[in-house]
Design a protein around this motif. Sequence first.
Motif, mmCIF file in Angstrom:
data_model
loop_
_atom_site.group_PDB
_atom_site.id
_atom_site.type_symbol
_atom_site.label_atom_id
_atom_site.label_comp_id
_atom_site.label_asym_id
_atom_site.label_seq_id
_atom_site.Cartn_x
_atom_site.Cartn_y
_atom_site.Cartn_z
ATOM 1 N N LYS A 54 -6.326 -87.097 25.333
ATOM 2 C CA LYS A 54 -7.506 -87.929 25.550
ATOM 3 C C LYS A 54 -8.331 -88.060 24.275
ATOM 4 O O LYS A 54 -8.389 -87.146 23.464
ATOM 5 N N THR A 55 -8.990 -89.194 24.175
ATOM 6 C CA THR A 55 -9.905 -89.403 23.058
ATOM 7 C C THR A 55 -11.240 -88.749 23.389
ATOM 8 O O THR A 55 -11.503 -88.383 24.542
ATOM 9 N N SER A 56 -12.097 -88.636 22.391
ATOM 10 C CA SER A 56 -13.426 -88.057 22.609
ATOM 11 C C SER A 56 -14.207 -88.861 23.635
ATOM 12 O O SER A 56 -14.892 -88.304 24.506
ATOM 13 N N GLU A 57 -14.082 -90.165 23.562
ATOM 14 C CA GLU A 57 -14.791 -91.029 24.511
ATOM 15 C C GLU A 57 -14.298 -90.795 25.939
ATOM 16 O O GLU A 57 -15.094 -90.727 26.875
ATOM 17 N N GLN A 58 -12.993 -90.641 26.097
ATOM 18 C CA GLN A 58 -12.450 -90.369 27.430
ATOM 19 C C GLN A 58 -12.956 -89.036 27.968
ATOM 20 O O GLN A 58 -13.278 -88.915 29.150
ATOM 21 N N TRP A 59 -13.039 -88.030 27.082
ATOM 22 C CA TRP A 59 -13.577 -86.732 27.508
ATOM 23 C C TRP A 59 -15.045 -86.867 27.909
ATOM 24 O O TRP A 59 -15.476 -86.306 28.917
ATOM 25 N N ARG A 60 -15.831 -87.623 27.116
ATOM 26 C CA ARG A 60 -17.247 -87.812 27.448
ATOM 27 C C ARG A 60 -17.397 -88.477 28.812
ATOM 28 O O ARG A 60 -18.239 -88.077 29.620
ATOM 29 N N GLU A 61 -16.589 -89.510 29.066
ATOM 30 C CA GLU A 61 -16.653 -90.203 30.355
ATOM 31 C C GLU A 61 -16.299 -89.262 31.502
ATOM 32 O O GLU A 61 -16.968 -89.257 32.541
ATOM 33 N N GLU A 62 -15.257 -88.466 31.312
ATOM 34 C CA GLU A 62 -14.852 -87.545 32.368
ATOM 35 C C GLU A 62 -15.933 -86.498 32.628
ATOM 36 O O GLU A 62 -16.243 -86.176 33.781
ATOM 37 N N ILE A 63 -16.523 -85.978 31.583
ATOM 38 C CA ILE A 63 -17.593 -84.981 31.738
ATOM 39 C C ILE A 63 -18.790 -85.601 32.448
ATOM 40 O O ILE A 63 -19.379 -84.983 33.350
ATOM 41 N N GLU A 65 -18.769 -88.112 34.541
ATOM 42 C CA GLU A 65 -18.403 -88.301 35.950
ATOM 43 C C GLU A 65 -18.548 -86.990 36.723
ATOM 44 O O GLU A 65 -19.064 -86.980 37.847
ATOM 45 N N GLU A 66 -18.102 -85.899 36.126
ATOM 46 C CA GLU A 66 -18.202 -84.600 36.794
ATOM 47 C C GLU A 66 -19.658 -84.180 36.949
ATOM 48 O O GLU A 66 -20.043 -83.611 37.983
ATOM 49 N N LYS A 67 -20.475 -84.466 35.946
ATOM 50 C CA LYS A 67 -21.912 -84.159 36.052
ATOM 51 C C LYS A 67 -22.541 -84.961 37.178
ATOM 52 O O LYS A 67 -23.348 -84.435 37.954
ATOM 53 N N ASN A 68 -22.161 -86.236 37.270
ATOM 54 C CA ASN A 68 -22.695 -87.083 38.346
ATOM 55 C C ASN A 68 -22.305 -86.536 39.711
ATOM 56 O O ASN A 68 -23.129 -86.478 40.636
ATOM 57 N N LYS A 69 -21.058 -86.121 39.856
ATOM 58 C CA LYS A 69 -20.596 -85.548 41.120
ATOM 59 C C LYS A 69 -21.380 -84.274 41.450
ATOM 60 O O LYS A 69 -21.781 -84.052 42.600
ATOM 61 N N ALA A 70 -21.594 -83.445 40.433
ATOM 62 C CA ALA A 70 -22.331 -82.189 40.648
ATOM 63 C C ALA A 70 -23.763 -82.498 41.071
ATOM 64 O O ALA A 70 -24.307 -81.835 41.973
ATOM 65 N N ASN A 71 -24.383 -83.504 40.465
ATOM 66 C CA ASN A 71 -25.752 -83.875 40.826
ATOM 67 C C ASN A 71 -25.832 -84.371 42.259
ATOM 68 O O ASN A 71 -26.774 -84.053 42.991
ATOM 69 N N ILE A 72 -24.854 -85.156 42.679
ATOM 70 C CA ILE A 72 -24.827 -85.657 44.057
ATOM 71 C C ILE A 72 -24.730 -84.500 45.031
ATOM 72 O O ILE A 72 -25.471 -84.434 46.025
ATOM 73 N N TRP A 73 -23.832 -83.543 44.761
ATOM 74 C CA TRP A 73 -23.683 -82.393 45.648
ATOM 75 C C TRP A 73 -24.950 -81.527 45.656
ATOM 76 O O TRP A 73 -25.345 -80.999 46.701
ATOM 77 N N GLU A 74 -25.579 -81.415 44.507
ATOM 78 C CA GLU A 74 -26.808 -80.629 44.426
ATOM 79 C C GLU A 74 -27.900 -81.271 45.281
ATOM 80 O O GLU A 74 -28.606 -80.579 46.021
ATOM 81 N N ARG A 75 -28.022 -82.596 45.190
ATOM 82 C CA ARG A 75 -29.022 -83.301 46.003
ATOM 83 C C ARG A 75 -28.723 -83.131 47.494
ATOM 84 O O ARG A 75 -29.647 -82.901 48.296
ATOM 85 N N LYS A 76 -27.461 -83.258 47.879
ATOM 86 C CA LYS A 76 -27.100 -83.089 49.292
ATOM 87 C C LYS A 76 -27.435 -81.686 49.773
ATOM 88 O O LYS A 76 -27.943 -81.491 50.872
ATOM 89 N N PHE A 77 -27.159 -80.707 48.927
ATOM 90 C CA PHE A 77 -27.458 -79.325 49.284
ATOM 91 C C PHE A 77 -28.966 -79.131 49.448
ATOM 92 O O PHE A 77 -29.426 -78.483 50.386
ATOM 93 N N GLN A 78 -29.744 -79.707 48.522
ATOM 94 C CA GLN A 78 -31.213 -79.581 48.620
ATOM 95 C C GLN A 78 -31.745 -80.272 49.870
ATOM 96 O O GLN A 78 -32.678 -79.774 50.505
ATOM 97 N N GLU A 79 -31.158 -81.422 50.251
ATOM 98 C CA GLU A 79 -31.579 -82.110 51.459
ATOM 99 C C GLU A 79 -31.318 -81.248 52.692
ATOM 100 O O GLU A 79 -32.101 -81.240 53.641
ATOM 101 N N LEU A 80 -30.194 -80.532 52.679
ATOM 102 C CA LEU A 80 -29.879 -79.663 53.809
ATOM 103 C C LEU A 80 -30.835 -78.475 53.882
ATOM 104 O O LEU A 80 -31.088 -77.968 54.961
ATOM 105 N N GLN A 81 -31.358 -78.047 52.743
ATOM 106 C CA GLN A 81 -32.261 -76.898 52.697
ATOM 107 C C GLN A 81 -33.639 -77.256 53.219
ATOM 108 O O GLN A 81 -34.361 -76.396 53.690
ATOM 109 N N THR A 82 -33.992 -78.539 53.165
ATOM 110 C CA THR A 82 -35.346 -78.923 53.598
ATOM 111 C C THR A 82 -35.396 -79.374 55.015
ATOM 112 O O THR A 82 -34.573 -79.522 55.772
#
Length: 82
Positions: A54-63, A65-82
């Motif tokens: 992979k190129t550096s740009e491809q790695w940046r895009e993949e990272i 995407e993974e950060k976005n997924k983690a943020n979505i799960w974090e928000r869902k978890f916080q919604e369940l906590q409230t």
Amino acid sequence: MEEEKMNLRLDANVQKLEAERLRKGKTKAEDDLDSLKTDYKKLRRSMRTAGLGKTSEQWREEIQEEKNKANIWERKFQELQT
């Protein structure tokens, strides 16, 4: 005259042996090249599978995407906590 014929036959035999040696060498070189091509294809496939090609740009895009997924799960978890 007989000696000349014998020398010509010897020369012809030497040429035949040399030609055969060269054919065998060419065949071996072709086999080695085919083997190298196969190994190269396997290596490239392994690199793609492992993500090493992979190129550096491809790695940046993949990272990202993974950060976005983690943020979505974090928000869902916080919604369940409230």
